[in-house]
Design a protein around this motif. Sequence first.
Motif: not given
Length: 164
Positions: A82-90, A93-94, A98-101, A125-130
Amino acid sequence: DHGARVYGAAEIPLASYAVPMLFYAPGIVPAGVRVEQMASSMDVPPTILGLLGGDYDSKFFGRDVLSPHARPGLAVMTHNNEIALMRDNRLAVLGLRGATTVYDVDAGATLHKLATPDAGARDLVEDAIAYFQSADALYRRGDYRFHPVAQTVASLGAHRGGAR
């Protein structure tokens, strides 16, 4: 700081990414300055370049956390598949195929899966993908390189009244 030696069933073991950092720069960084906003290892090079002063072109995805114009923090993470992007308190996870959580993260760094992602979660999720696709494309095309000799020659030529 990358969670590489962390084992277990956690999709993203968030606590393993909490790494303190200390800059000792007397006369440059005032004593006792503490950055409370989220930062990550990708913020280290731009912060160091900011401490060194002067202008520079940056290809870093991070930002200078000590800048008076610092933008909100984010962090990228990877663990197992998995790869992930965290921003603020969110945390978005990709995963594989194509699974996203998306998770809300509480003050204790505990993840709470969103049963029904809202518009903000979908945007994350879209920001993480981009974010990851852009970094991958830049790297694969060879566009994520510095050309210091060419930049120096062009800069010298510009200062002398003409580019070469």
